[in-house]
Design an enzyme around this catalytic site. Structure first.
Site, PDB file in Angstrom:
ATOM      1  CG  HIS A 119      -0.689   1.439   7.147  1.00  0.00           C
ATOM      2  ND1 HIS A 119       0.228   1.137   8.133  1.00  0.00           N
ATOM      3  CD2 HIS A 119      -0.009   2.204   6.248  1.00  0.00           C
ATOM      4  CE1 HIS A 119       1.395   1.695   7.834  1.00  0.00           C
ATOM      5  NE2 HIS A 119       1.282   2.347   6.690  1.00  0.00           N
ATOM      6  CD  GLU A 120      -1.176   2.527   2.615  1.00  0.00           C
ATOM      7  OE1 GLU A 120      -0.725   3.690   2.539  1.00  0.00           O
ATOM      8  OE2 GLU A 120      -0.459   1.557   2.918  1.00  0.00           O
ATOM      9  CD  GLN A 150       3.402   5.760   2.536  1.00  0.00           C
ATOM     10  OE1 GLN A 150       2.418   5.207   2.066  1.00  0.00           O
ATOM     11  NE2 GLN A 150       4.417   5.086   3.049  1.00  0.00           N
ATOM     12  CB  CYS A 170       4.949   2.265   7.226  1.00  0.00           C
ATOM     13  SG  CYS A 170       4.584   3.745   6.273  1.00  0.00           S
ATOM     14  CG  LEU A 171       6.477   0.741   1.265  1.00  0.00           C
ATOM     15  CD1 LEU A 171       5.896   1.042  -0.108  1.00  0.00           C
ATOM     16  CD2 LEU A 171       7.584  -0.298   1.159  1.00  0.00           C
ATOM     17  N   GLY A 200       0.822  -1.199   0.000  1.00  0.00           N
ATOM     18  CA  GLY A 200       0.000   0.000   0.000  1.00  0.00           C
ATOM     19  C   GLY A 200       0.853   1.244   0.000  1.00  0.00           C
ATOM     20  CG  HIS A 234       0.098   6.945   5.391  1.00  0.00           C
ATOM     21  ND1 HIS A 234       1.214   7.417   6.051  1.00  0.00           N
ATOM     22  CD2 HIS A 234       0.363   5.642   5.131  1.00  0.00           C
ATOM     23  CE1 HIS A 234       2.097   6.451   6.186  1.00  0.00           C
ATOM     24  NE2 HIS A 234       1.607   5.341   5.642  1.00  0.00           N
TER      25      HIS A 234
HETATM   26 NI    NI Z   1       2.509   3.543   5.493  1.00  0.00          NI
END
Ligand code: NI
Length: 176
Positions: free
Chosen positions: A137-138, A51, A95-96, A46, A141
């Site tokens: 999660h997304e 991000q 998370c990336l 995701g 953000h």
């Molecule tokens: Ni994330």
């Protein structure tokens, strides 16, 4: 299409409220195409627009719950909101933007999201398990929330490798 740089947890973009998308134009489509490339290249599940430094309400999620023999596919969610959730799951989340670190986060087991597609058309989509976790999660953000701030605790590499976090008392309902 191009790769975009994924910002990490020092970047202020990750802690801001994102604005609604109002133009479903070429610029949005380029952003989404780039996010797809970036997600694939990073091998993630995701990615949210903030991000990649864009403070707009757009995320993509990889639907991995597909029938055997079929490929996972990307769901694009513009101006998404959660309209229904049920059950719960407790487990490691990453998370990336926080590479290599995982924390224990409780999430619903099933989540229904109402959103718009890249052309502005409204739709609803349901996710279960990892996909439900990913939706939550997304969407976090988009409110400037990074999972590290809501995790019960972060895990050590050893706990991750051995799975010993499962010994935590409140982990009856384990996802993934
Ligand atoms: Ni994330």
């Amino acid at each position: 299409m191009a790769l975009r740089k994924i910002v990490t947890s020092e970047d202020a973009s990750l802690y801001k409220h994102c604005r609604e998308v109002t133009k479903f134009d070429e610029r949005l489509h380029t952003l989404l195409d780039d996010m797809r490339d970036t997600l694939e290249s990073a091998d993630g599940v995701g990615l949210a627009a903030p991000q990649v430094g864009v403070l707009r309400r757009a995320v993509i999620v990889l639907e991995t719950n597909v029938p055997e023999g079929e490929h996972p596919y990307v769901i694009e969610l513009i101006n998404p909101e959660i309209v229904e959730k049920s059950g719960e799951q407790y487990g490691p989340e990453g998370c990336l933007s926080v590479p290599g670190r995982y924390g224990l986060v409780e999430r619903p087991m099933e989540v229904t999201v109402r959103a718009q597609d890249r052309y502005g058309k409204r739709f609803e989509v349901k996710g279960e398990g990892l996909t439900a976790r990913c939706f939550c999660h997304e969407l976090d953000h988009l409110e400037g929330v990074v999972f590290t701030s809501i995790a019960d605790r972060m895990l050590t590499n050893e706990e991750l490798e051995t799975g010993s976090w499962m010994d935590d008392e409140d982990t009856e309902d384990v996802a993934e």
